[in-house]
Design an enzyme around this catalytic site. Sequence first.
Site, PDB file in Angstrom:
ATOM      1  CE1 TYR A 193      11.435  -1.572   6.360  1.00  0.00           C
ATOM      2  CE2 TYR A 193      10.056  -1.784   4.822  1.00  0.00           C
ATOM      3  CZ  TYR A 193      11.327  -1.781   5.293  1.00  0.00           C
ATOM      4  OH  TYR A 193      12.040  -2.255   4.236  1.00  0.00           O
ATOM      5  CE  LYS A 197      14.138   0.298   4.548  1.00  0.00           C
ATOM      6  NZ  LYS A 197      15.518   0.288   4.242  1.00  0.00           N
TER       7      LYS A 197
END
Length: 277
Positions: free
Chosen positions: A159, A163
């Site tokens: 993740y 991002k």
Amino acid sequence: MTGWLDGYVALVTGGGSGIGRAVAERFVAEGASVAILGRNLEQLEKVVADSPDPDRVFAVRADVRDADALHAAVADTVARFGKLDTLVANAGIWDYKRALTRLDAAELSTTFDELFAVNVRGYLLAAEASWRELVKTRGSIVMTLSNASFYVNGGGPIYTASKHACLGLMRELAFELAPKVRVNGVACGGMKTDLRGPESLEMQGRSLAASFDKRPDDLPPPPIPLHDSSTDPRDFTGSYVLLASRAQSGPITGQAISVDGGIGVRGFGSAAGGDHL
Ligand SMILES: NC(=O)c1ccc[n+]([C@@H]2O[C@H](COP(=O)([O-])OP(=O)(O)OC[C@H]3O[C@@H](n4cnc5c(N)ncnc54)[C@H](O)[C@@H]3O)[C@@H](O)[C@H]2O)c1
């Protein structure tokens, strides 16, 4: 109606829940018409039905991994509302902070492929489907970024990497689409939303909101300077309005506004320097 987005037309991916829904509703309150895109038509139609002005909200079923569906969504939005001023690239999933040491190589590969396909390729494909219409209106793209676009431990490695990748994507597109289309981001901190996990880890049924509900009352305050900062996604929408508005942010491109309770000014010793105040 005199809002900051009077007469604007926006397309919000992941607009059926969480921050996407909150942004769509805020944009309508600011005078915009909004197409909300997601995988769950029933959920999207409920957002339309709940709107104080359902004629200005339009539900589009699509998966952000499907380029043809995104092109159709842009075409349908323009057919319905006449143009496109703002793309809010937002649909995403989380890895529930699954650490490298808790993934075997096969899980790592499948989870990476799934999460990057939604969180990164999904933003890129939405931008690809939209830029021609945005050039016509001198419009803009606003991406939902995250504290995980800048700092560690807001996710696991997959993740966090996704991002960080979105931050790079935002900056690169701000250069490539200038001067006609501005591209910015809102780096949100923790919000109580329905954020789900990857199917690859059988986490598609988990919802982030449940972990907020499970938080015991006697737990220390969240490790952010603004301990009492809201986690209601509606309180995170102001920066999206600002960045979408030509009048309010015409000279701003390639920037991320962090809306995260001050994580970036946190010292090493404690979460907040002002606990004694
Ligand atoms: N909740 C947080 O604490 C937090 C913090 C920082 C950033 N974010 C980011 O906010 C964005 C929105 O998430 P949220 O927290 O509002 O969660 P959410 O689950 O409520 O919203 C995400 C939406 O995207 C949709 N979606 C997921 N995969 C999709 C796909 N393949 N195609 C189309 N739609 C899809 C979901 O159905 C959902 O409606 C994400 O990019 C997330 O990374 C969330």
